[in-house]
Motif scaffolding. Structure first.
Motif, PDB file in Angstrom:
ATOM      1  N   LEU A  23     -33.562 -24.026 -22.467  1.00  0.00           N
ATOM      2  CA  LEU A  23     -33.609 -23.012 -21.417  1.00  0.00           C
ATOM      3  C   LEU A  23     -34.946 -23.061 -20.678  1.00  0.00           C
ATOM      4  N   LYS A  24     -36.022 -23.343 -21.398  1.00  0.00           N
ATOM      5  CA  LYS A  24     -37.340 -23.443 -20.773  1.00  0.00           C
ATOM      6  C   LYS A  24     -37.380 -24.569 -19.752  1.00  0.00           C
ATOM      7  N   GLN A  25     -36.816 -25.731 -20.108  1.00  0.00           N
ATOM      8  CA  GLN A  25     -36.780 -26.847 -19.169  1.00  0.00           C
ATOM      9  C   GLN A  25     -35.890 -26.545 -17.970  1.00  0.00           C
ATOM     10  N   LEU A  26     -34.765 -25.863 -18.192  1.00  0.00           N
ATOM     11  CA  LEU A  26     -33.881 -25.504 -17.085  1.00  0.00           C
ATOM     12  C   LEU A  26     -34.545 -24.522 -16.130  1.00  0.00           C
ATOM     13  N   LEU A  27     -35.288 -23.557 -16.671  1.00  0.00           N
ATOM     14  CA  LEU A  27     -35.978 -22.591 -15.814  1.00  0.00           C
ATOM     15  C   LEU A  27     -37.081 -23.260 -15.010  1.00  0.00           C
ATOM     16  N   ARG A  28     -37.754 -24.234 -15.595  1.00  0.00           N
ATOM     17  CA  ARG A  28     -38.788 -24.954 -14.849  1.00  0.00           C
ATOM     18  C   ARG A  28     -38.184 -25.766 -13.704  1.00  0.00           C
ATOM     19  N   ALA A  29     -36.992 -26.330 -13.940  1.00  0.00           N
ATOM     20  CA  ALA A  29     -36.333 -27.104 -12.887  1.00  0.00           C
ATOM     21  C   ALA A  29     -35.776 -26.219 -11.783  1.00  0.00           C
ATOM     22  N   GLY A  30     -35.595 -24.925 -12.055  1.00  0.00           N
ATOM     23  CA  GLY A  30     -35.073 -24.015 -11.038  1.00  0.00           C
ATOM     24  C   GLY A  30     -33.667 -23.547 -11.346  1.00  0.00           C
ATOM     25  N   THR A  43     -46.126  -5.928 -18.570  1.00  0.00           N
ATOM     26  CA  THR A  43     -45.929  -6.817 -19.724  1.00  0.00           C
ATOM     27  C   THR A  43     -46.364  -8.257 -19.469  1.00  0.00           C
ATOM     28  N   ILE A  44     -46.205  -8.764 -18.234  1.00  0.00           N
ATOM     29  CA  ILE A  44     -46.543 -10.167 -17.973  1.00  0.00           C
ATOM     30  C   ILE A  44     -48.011 -10.310 -17.592  1.00  0.00           C
ATOM     31  N   MET A  45     -48.459  -9.548 -16.615  1.00  0.00           N
ATOM     32  CA  MET A  45     -49.847  -9.629 -16.175  1.00  0.00           C
ATOM     33  C   MET A  45     -50.767  -8.913 -17.161  1.00  0.00           C
ATOM     34  N   PRO A  46     -52.029  -9.375 -17.263  1.00  0.00           N
ATOM     35  CA  PRO A  46     -52.975  -8.699 -18.174  1.00  0.00           C
ATOM     36  C   PRO A  46     -53.274  -7.270 -17.718  1.00  0.00           C
ATOM     37  N   THR A  47     -53.839  -6.502 -18.628  1.00  0.00           N
ATOM     38  CA  THR A  47     -54.218  -5.111 -18.310  1.00  0.00           C
ATOM     39  C   THR A  47     -55.330  -5.123 -17.256  1.00  0.00           C
ATOM     40  N   ASP A  48     -55.371  -4.101 -16.449  1.00  0.00           N
ATOM     41  CA  ASP A  48     -56.365  -3.931 -15.372  1.00  0.00           C
ATOM     42  C   ASP A  48     -56.205  -4.971 -14.264  1.00  0.00           C
ATOM     43  N   TYR A  49     -55.043  -5.598 -14.181  1.00  0.00           N
ATOM     44  CA  TYR A  49     -54.835  -6.585 -13.118  1.00  0.00           C
ATOM     45  C   TYR A  49     -54.683  -5.894 -11.769  1.00  0.00           C
ATOM     46  N   TYR A  50     -54.080  -4.691 -11.746  1.00  0.00           N
ATOM     47  CA  TYR A  50     -53.860  -3.951 -10.503  1.00  0.00           C
ATOM     48  C   TYR A  50     -54.600  -2.610 -10.514  1.00  0.00           C
ATOM     49  N   SER A  51     -55.685  -2.533 -11.285  1.00  0.00           N
ATOM     50  CA  SER A  51     -56.490  -1.302 -11.327  1.00  0.00           C
ATOM     51  C   SER A  51     -57.399  -1.226 -10.109  1.00  0.00           C
ATOM     52  N   PHE A 101     -42.041 -18.245 -14.136  1.00  0.00           N
ATOM     53  CA  PHE A 101     -43.045 -17.199 -14.349  1.00  0.00           C
ATOM     54  C   PHE A 101     -42.485 -16.029 -15.154  1.00  0.00           C
ATOM     55  N   LEU A 102     -41.264 -15.593 -14.872  1.00  0.00           N
ATOM     56  CA  LEU A 102     -40.675 -14.466 -15.608  1.00  0.00           C
ATOM     57  C   LEU A 102     -40.422 -14.811 -17.069  1.00  0.00           C
ATOM     58  N   TYR A 103     -40.323 -16.109 -17.398  1.00  0.00           N
ATOM     59  CA  TYR A 103     -40.065 -16.504 -18.788  1.00  0.00           C
ATOM     60  C   TYR A 103     -41.350 -16.866 -19.534  1.00  0.00           C
ATOM     61  N   GLU A 104     -42.274 -17.612 -18.890  1.00  0.00           N
ATOM     62  CA  GLU A 104     -43.460 -18.107 -19.582  1.00  0.00           C
ATOM     63  C   GLU A 104     -44.701 -17.269 -19.327  1.00  0.00           C
ATOM     64  N   THR A 153     -48.189 -15.762 -17.098  1.00  0.00           N
ATOM     65  CA  THR A 153     -49.206 -16.113 -16.100  1.00  0.00           C
ATOM     66  C   THR A 153     -49.653 -17.563 -16.197  1.00  0.00           C
ATOM     67  N   LYS A 154     -49.363 -18.243 -17.303  1.00  0.00           N
ATOM     68  CA  LYS A 154     -49.731 -19.642 -17.406  1.00  0.00           C
ATOM     69  C   LYS A 154     -49.076 -20.457 -16.287  1.00  0.00           C
ATOM     70  N   VAL A 155     -47.868 -20.063 -15.868  1.00  0.00           N
ATOM     71  CA  VAL A 155     -47.171 -20.762 -14.783  1.00  0.00           C
ATOM     72  C   VAL A 155     -47.939 -20.625 -13.473  1.00  0.00           C
ATOM     73  N   VAL A 156     -48.573 -19.454 -13.235  1.00  0.00           N
ATOM     74  CA  VAL A 156     -49.329 -19.255 -11.994  1.00  0.00           C
ATOM     75  C   VAL A 156     -50.510 -20.216 -11.947  1.00  0.00           C
ATOM     76  N   PHE A 157     -51.216 -20.387 -13.081  1.00  0.00           N
ATOM     77  CA  PHE A 157     -52.330 -21.335 -13.128  1.00  0.00           C
ATOM     78  C   PHE A 157     -51.838 -22.767 -12.910  1.00  0.00           C
ATOM     79  N   ARG A 158     -50.729 -23.127 -13.539  1.00  0.00           N
ATOM     80  CA  ARG A 158     -50.194 -24.481 -13.377  1.00  0.00           C
ATOM     81  C   ARG A 158     -49.894 -24.788 -11.910  1.00  0.00           C
TER      82      ARG A 158
END
Length: 926
Positions: free
Chosen positions: A616-623, A740-748, A811-814, A816-821
């Protein structure tokens, strides 16, 4: 006449090389006269009489029709008789399938086309199987026949002949495995079947009355010409048959031969006029069948000639009846036309308008009277229909009662018969205990044997049906596979050509852009031509260009989520870039349609249950394909917020917002109009998306009072709404991202976690792309001015929708690491273009829009998840921890400096205020 009928089909339908026609003494002259060409044409001839089930209402039933096959069009035509000039209708066999049922009446089979089902009935079972097998072979020959070349030499045609015969031979061999070849039924198919008596007037087709009238008039005209000339004109036989036409040869015994007219020649024996008429009619009827006229007149005995003449007299009598009925129909039509003509003449002959008006009123009164009569007749018909339905019910009840009585009577008769047999046996044979069991055993044996015979017949019928249906399925499957392969090849070729066209257009626009940059603002003839070409290129609209093409690409003015395909920028240079990028996206989409997208869709369709896994991870990465994305996103959001989700929570938050206004409501209203100005769902005045977005943001502001509302949340919620379309699902998607996905204080208020991620990105860029970072550092370029918004809204304003939603799938599955990638992959994708720039201002201008130039989503995904490896989450967390400590230390130092500055300013203000006060006192004393 029977002998001729039996021999004709053998010579016409037997395969080439058979010696049946050589053994037939009557068929030999015909073959010698027509030659090899006529023999080959007769061998391929498929025609004969069949009964067709059709009609409407009370006239629905079986009607005899003459069927004949057209080799060139793969059409089965049918007419009322073999002598008709125009067919009534045709059946397309190229896409038809054939069927026969064992439990149906003998000889019944069906031809099923995409538009209708035709039920036919042959005279015998053998005739039915012969027709079915021949129709199968004709359909297969039509599908396997190569297209006729425009101009090909005879050598090439001769070279293709053996291959075609070999392929047809293989098909016949495969067909024999399922259904053995059926012998040609003598006298029932082929040209010889035209000798059968044609149907009478009751088989006339009312649906094709015009064609019937034309055929009848054609036959009448042919008979009149035959009476005038004494012989049939060439080609009088049915033109649909396609047989070679020839004139009747004169013979010494033919009274219609020129030079021997009945009036001029002496008559040795007197004959009655009735006999002469019969003979002349027989001659005329015989001339309508030029193919076997000689076979009828030669080598016949007197009895055969009399039988033939009687048959022809019967046929002419039936034809006379049909012509009388036709005359009656035409007479009625003529009376109606004359009556209409008289009324028109009276109207035109009237001297004054008053008289004409009176005539019109008279006609109106007649029409009204007729209308009342029609209404009365309609009411009477309805009452009669109601009465008839009641009578039918009574008849059905009486029939049921009669059936019960008949069953009882039958049972009683059986009992009486058994008792009578027993009494007879008792009288004829004395009661013998040994004989009774043997008679009963014999009767049981006979009944069992009879049942066994019936079962054998049923088994044979089902076996025949099974053989035929197997051959039909085998052939239809082969045809379907061949057509599917051709269609797939054509679609692939069309997609490739469209992609090449897009590539050529993008190269053309890029060349225009480079020429425009090179010429600048020079006033010359070339620059004017260049401006004209650029304006023409920008006036093109993708929707109009692809409206007439095959729907292989979803590219149009708007994409499937409502975003503009070519954004309407104010700067002309950016317009060219946007259009080049749209063409490149379309090209990559078309090239990957068959190779990548189709297998991916098949994998998603096969994935019934969503469970966290490596696959499922590979399928989500492919779109995720568009049809599966709402379902997948709901599952991913539920996976993130299942510990926060409570039933009715969203409705409760909305009711709280309606009770009193939130402090962030004014800022939300300001940002609503600035959300995705290039998306029709948020710019159209009648769209419901802005209202949905307002409710989602207000509900979140009540859900999380610590944040309330922050700029950027409107775009996150808008993306969720475009995909999920439901307010509550979009609300929980926003909760999942922020809490849950973004770290705390991301939108403070301080955006501490966002600043930390920018510093982490600087370290990762220095590690993965050191050459690029050295180049940017040399020109003092601060990337956080560009990348800060990437992380805050997860590329919502930067990437085109086709790539953006694939980023969100992973991004919804993995997390913030996807945003950096993807941030690293974007710089890697455009590294060469950035390294070519050697000015800080040019680099900043390029970084403003360079993400919109990314068109190859597959290439970007491979860079993000393959070229950026290794990319460990543990390393990311350590970098975040280090930079967070540094940032907090800097913030504390900044707060300390701020506090010292405020304390120093306060002391300075006190000193100034004291000095001012002393001066006032001095002035007062003075």
């Amino acid at each position: 006449m029977e002998g001729a009928g039996e021999n004709a089909p053998e010579s016409s339908s037997s395969a080439p090389g058979s010696d049946e026609s050589a053994r037939d003494p009557q068929a030999l002259p015909l073959e010698e006269e027509s030659g090899d060409c006529a023999r080959s044409l007769e061998a391929k001839k498929l025609c004969g009489y069949l009964s067709k089930f059709g009609g409407k209402g009370p006239i629905r039933g079986w009607k005899s029709r003459w069927f004949f096959y057209d080799e060139r069009k793969c059409q089965l035509y049918y007419s009322r008789t073999a002598q008709d000039a125009n067919p009534l209708n045709s059946i397309d066999l190229s896409s038809a399938v054939f069927d026969c049922k064992a439990d149906a009446e003998e000889g019944i089979f069906e031809i099923k086309t995409p538009s209708r089902v035709i039920t036919l009935k042959a005279a015998t079972k053998q005739v039915m199987l012969y027709w079915l097998q021949q129709l199968q072979m004709k359909r297969w020959e039509f599908h396997n026949s190569p297209p006729a070349p425009s101009a090909a030499p005879d050598a090439a045609l001769a070279g293709n002949g053996p291959a075609l015969h070999l392929e047809l031979g293989q098909e016949e061999a495969e067909l024999e495995e399922f259904l053995c070849p059926v012998k040609t039924p003598p006298g029932l198919v082929g040209v010889a079947a035209a000798l059968q008596p044609f149907p009478a007037l009751q088989n006339i087709s009312l649906k094709h009355l015009g064609t019937e009238i034309q055929n009848t008039m054609h036959n009448i005209r042919g008979n009149k010409q035959a009476q005038a000339t004494g012989r049939e004109p060439p080609g009088e036989y049915s033109p649909q048959s396609g047989e070679p036409q020839r004139e009747e040869r004169p013979s010494a015994s033919d009274p219609s031969t020129p030079g021997r007219e009945p009036e001029d020649s002496p008559k040795p024996t007197p004959k009655s006029s009735l006999t002469i008429n019969f003979v002349q009619k027989a001659k005329r009827q015989n001339n309508t069948f030029p193919f076997f006229s000689e076979g009828v007149t030669r080598n016949r005995t007197a009895q055969e000639k009399v039988a033939a003449l009687e048959q022809q007299v019967l046929m002419l009598t039936k034809e006379l009846k049909s012509q009388k009925e036709l005359v009656k129909i035409l007479h009625k039509a003529l009376e109606a036309a004359q009556q209409e003509k008289r009324a028109s003449s009276a109207y035109l002959a009237a001297a004054e308008d008053k008289d004409r008006l009176e005539l019109v009123r008279h006609k109106v009164r007649q029409i009204a009277e007729l209308g009342r009569r029609v209404e009365a007749l309609e009411q009477e018909r309805e009452s009669l229909a109601h009465t008839a339905s009641l009578r039918e019910q009574e008849v059905q009840e009486l029939q049921q009662h009669v059936q019960l009585l008949m069953d009882k009577n039958h049972a009683k008769q059986q009992v009486i018969c058994k008792l009578s047999e027993k009494v007879t046996q008792d009288f004829t044979h004395p009661p013998d205990q040994s004989s009774l069991p043997s008679d009963a055993a014999d009767r049981d044996f006979l009944s069992q044997q009879e049942k066994i015979e019936h079962l054998k017949d049923d088994m044979e019928a089902y076996r025949t049906q099974n053989h035929f249906l197997n051959s039909e399925i085998h052939q239809v499957t082969k045809i379907w596979r061949k057509v599917a392969e051709k269609e797939k090849a054509l679609l692939t070729k069309c997609a490739y050509l469209q992609a090449r066209n897009c590539q050529v257009e993008s190269k053309y626009l890029a060349g225009l852009r480079r020429l425009q940059e090179a010429l600048g603002d020079e006033t010359s003839e070339c620059s004017e031509l260049l401006r004209h070409l650029v304006q023409e290129a920008l006036q093109w609209e993708a929707g109009e260009a692809s409206s007439d093409s095959i729907e292989l690409s979803p590219i149009s003015e708007y994409d499937e989520y409502g975003f503009l395909t070519v954004p309407d920028y104010e700067v002309e240079d950016l317009k060219l870039l946007a259009k080049i990028q749209a063409l490149e996206v379309r090209s990559h989409h078309l090239l990957g349609l068959e190779a990548v997208d189709r297998p991916l869709r098949e994998r998603w369709a096969a994935l019934s249950e969503l469970v966290p896994s490596a696959e499922l991870k590979q399928l989500l990465r492919a779109g995720v394909p568009r049809e599966h994305r709402p379902r997948v996103w709901r599952w991913l959001v539920h996976l993130r917020v299942q510990h926060l989700h409570t039933p009715g929570c969203y409705q409760e938050l909305l009711s709280r917002g309606r009770a009193r206004e939130h402090p962030a409501a004014r800022q939300i209203e300001l940002d609503l109009n600035r959300t995705f100005p290039n998306n029709k769902h948020f710019t159209c005045p009648t769209s419901s998306f802005p209202d949905k977005l307002r409710r989602v943001l207000l509900a979140f502001s009540w859900q999380n009072p610590a944040i309330g509302y922050c700029q950027g949340l409107n775009r996150l919620a808008a993306i969720a709404l475009l995909v999920l379309e439901e307010e509550e699902s979009a609300f929980w998607c926003l909760v999942a991202i922020v809490e849950t996905i973004m770290p705390t204080d991301y939108y403070s208020n301080t955006l501490t976690a966002s600043q930390v991620d920018q510093r982490v990105l600087q370290d990762l860029l220095s590690e993965k792309l050191p050459r690029l970072m050295a180049h940017l550092g040399q020109h003092h370029v601060d990337l956080s001015l560009i990348t800060f918004n990437w992380f805050l809204v997860v590329f919502a304003d930067s990437l085109i929708s086709n790539i953006l939603l694939r980023v969100w799938d992973a991004f919804l599955y993995e997390g913030t690491k996807v945003v950096f990638r993807y941030a690293l992959a974007i710089f890697k994708y455009n590294e060469k273009e950035i390294l070519r720039l050697h000015n800080g201002l040019e680099i900043y201008q390029y970084l403003r829009f360079f993400t919109k130039t990314i068109s190859n989503s597959r290439k970007l995904m491979n860079i993000a998840f393959n070229d950026m490896n290794p990319f460990r989450m543990k390393q990311l967390q350590q970098l975040r921890m280090v930079h967070r400590e540094r940032l907090e230390a800097e913030l504390r130092e900044l707060e300390q400096l701020k506090a010292e500055y405020m304390e120093r300013r306060t002391s300075q203000r006190r000193a100034v205020s004291e000095g001012c006060a002393s001066e006032d006192e001095v002035e007062g004393e003075a």
